[in-house]
Scaffold this active site. Structure first.
Site, PDB file in Angstrom:
ATOM      1  CG  ASP A 117      11.277 -42.671   1.196  1.00  0.00           C
ATOM      2  OD1 ASP A 117      11.383 -43.691   1.807  1.00  0.00           O
ATOM      3  OD2 ASP A 117      12.832 -41.012   1.150  1.00  0.00           O
ATOM      4  CE  LYS A 136       9.973 -40.419   5.812  1.00  0.00           C
ATOM      5  NZ  LYS A 136      10.941 -40.312   5.921  1.00  0.00           N
ATOM      6  CG  MET A 158       8.629 -31.384   0.419  1.00  0.00           C
ATOM      7  SD  MET A 158       9.056 -31.128   2.020  1.00  0.00           S
ATOM      8  CE  MET A 158      11.052 -30.934   1.644  1.00  0.00           C
TER       9      MET A 158
HETATM   10  N1  SAH Z   1      15.442 -35.449  -1.241  1.00  0.00           N
HETATM   11  C1  SAH Z   1      14.622 -34.670  -2.886  1.00  0.00           C
HETATM   12  C2  SAH Z   1      13.683 -33.815  -2.153  1.00  0.00           C
HETATM   13  C3  SAH Z   1      12.765 -34.493  -0.977  1.00  0.00           C
HETATM   14  S1  SAH Z   1      11.530 -33.389  -0.287  1.00  0.00           S
HETATM   15  C4  SAH Z   1      15.393 -34.486  -3.852  1.00  0.00           C
HETATM   16  O1  SAH Z   1      16.624 -33.850  -3.920  1.00  0.00           O
HETATM   17  O2  SAH Z   1      14.772 -34.024  -4.519  1.00  0.00           O
HETATM   18  C5  SAH Z   1      10.151 -34.258  -1.524  1.00  0.00           C
HETATM   19  C6  SAH Z   1      10.293 -32.555  -2.696  1.00  0.00           C
HETATM   20  O3  SAH Z   1      10.651 -32.445  -3.764  1.00  0.00           O
HETATM   21  C7  SAH Z   1       8.636 -32.705  -2.790  1.00  0.00           C
HETATM   22  O4  SAH Z   1       6.943 -31.890  -2.000  1.00  0.00           O
HETATM   23  C8  SAH Z   1       8.394 -32.179  -4.153  1.00  0.00           C
HETATM   24  O5  SAH Z   1       9.250 -30.840  -3.959  1.00  0.00           O
HETATM   25  C9  SAH Z   1       9.656 -32.110  -5.220  1.00  0.00           C
HETATM   26  N2  SAH Z   1      10.042 -33.602  -5.817  1.00  0.00           N
HETATM   27  C10 SAH Z   1      10.487 -34.873  -5.558  1.00  0.00           C
HETATM   28  N3  SAH Z   1      10.320 -35.053  -6.818  1.00  0.00           N
HETATM   29  C11 SAH Z   1      10.033 -34.490  -7.653  1.00  0.00           C
HETATM   30  C12 SAH Z   1       8.817 -34.037  -9.558  1.00  0.00           C
HETATM   31  N4  SAH Z   1       9.111 -35.882  -9.947  1.00  0.00           N
HETATM   32  N5  SAH Z   1       8.804 -33.873  -9.681  1.00  0.00           N
HETATM   33  C13 SAH Z   1       8.084 -32.691  -9.004  1.00  0.00           C
HETATM   34  N6  SAH Z   1       8.359 -32.478  -7.072  1.00  0.00           N
HETATM   35  C14 SAH Z   1       9.439 -32.869  -7.144  1.00  0.00           C
END
Ligand code: SAH
Length: 258
Positions: free
Chosen positions: A37, A59, A170
């Site tokens: 991803d 995505k 998100m």
């Molecule tokens: N499975 C992932 C979340 C997926 S949804 C987890 O556990 O982190 C995707 C969301 O994760 C993004 O829209 C944002 O809100 C957050 N996110 C993931 N990586 C990020 C990063 N490096 N900095 C800020 N937000 C992040």
């Protein structure tokens, strides 16, 4: 039909290779195929998974480069062909990661599947900004919500009434609805809110304002996805004992009320 291949869902953490687990690197080293991803660390995948075919199924917000059912078909097909397949995701696969759906798809197809947990952005990104989600005497619970779609009025009411810390993933696009909904249901307008973009990457940036101002301040700053939003008094701890950082909230308020 029994598969000789397998699928391993790997949580890759929030973006920095340093936050990947030893188990993640081990799975990649043995992979024949890697489906990854956009938010998973992937810049050095060719080194980490030297034998593997690398497939970008990433995505962009609002777009699905490869649709979810197609990703599931790809996982199953490669495994049935005998490949060791790694599905590399951002954060943890079971936190808004659709990991559950992919595990079910594998099980239904008789494909052996396992899940290697990852460091979720829900906790790791606030930490990168110096914000503890719980703190003795300030917050003894945190709630993690998806801001992918606006919450209902009922959900805003429950969330505002819970107390503790609210963590939104998100949520960059739905911040106006969320802050209005929480304010409507009694969350103090002076509650501090932090928006942390691109946590654990060189482009990390934190924007802080009170609930009443966060929408304007975030719009002025041009905050964008990926971002984690933290709402609650723990945000103040980010700058406790740091006089220059303490000015950030005041500056942000002045930014909207010059
Ligand atoms: N499975 C992932 C979340 C997926 S949804 C987890 O556990 O982190 C995707 C969301 O994760 C993004 O829209 C944002 O809100 C957050 N996110 C993931 N990586 C990020 C990063 N490096 N900095 C800020 N937000 C992040």
């Amino acid at each position: 039909m029994t598969a000789s291949g397998s699928v391993t869902l790997v949580g890759g953490g929030p973006g920095s290779a340093e936050l990947m687990t030893a188990a993640a690197f081990d799975a990649l080293a043995h992979a024949d195929v890697v489906l990854y991803d956009r938010l998973a660390p992937h810049d050095r995948l060719a080194d980490w998974a030297p034998r593997a075919l690398l497939v970008d199924v990433g995505k962009q917000p609002g777009h699905h480069a490869v649709a979810q059912p197609e990703i599931e078909r790809m996982l199953v097909r490669h495994a049935l062909d005998g490949s060791r397949v790694v599905r590399l995701k951002g954060g943890d696969s079971y936190v808004f990661g659709r990991g559950g759906e992919e595990v079910l798809a594998c099980r239904e197809a008789g494909v052996p599947v396992r899940v290697i947990p990852g460091v979720s952005s829900a906790t790791a990104v606030p930490a990168a900004a110096g914000i503890p989600l719980t703190h003795r005497g300030i917050s003894h619970l945190f709630t993690v919500v998806s801001g992918h779609a606006p919450l209902s009025d009922d959900e805003h009411r429950h969330l505002a009434g819970l107390g503790g810390t609210i963590v939104v993933l998100m949520g960059a696009g739905t911040l106006p609805t969320l802050s209005a909904g929480l304010a409507k249901h009694g969350l103090d307008a002076r509650t501090p809110v932090a928006v942390i973009e691109r946590g654990h990457t060189p482009g990390q940036r934190t924007t802080i304002a009170e609930l009443a101002d966060i929408v304007t301040v975030a719009a002025t700053a041009g905050v964008s996805s990926p971002a984690v939003i933290v709402i609650g008094d723990v945000v103040r701890l980010a700058w406790q004992g740091d006089a220059s950082a303490a000015r950030r909230l005041t500056d942000a308020v002045e930014l909207v009320q010059p």
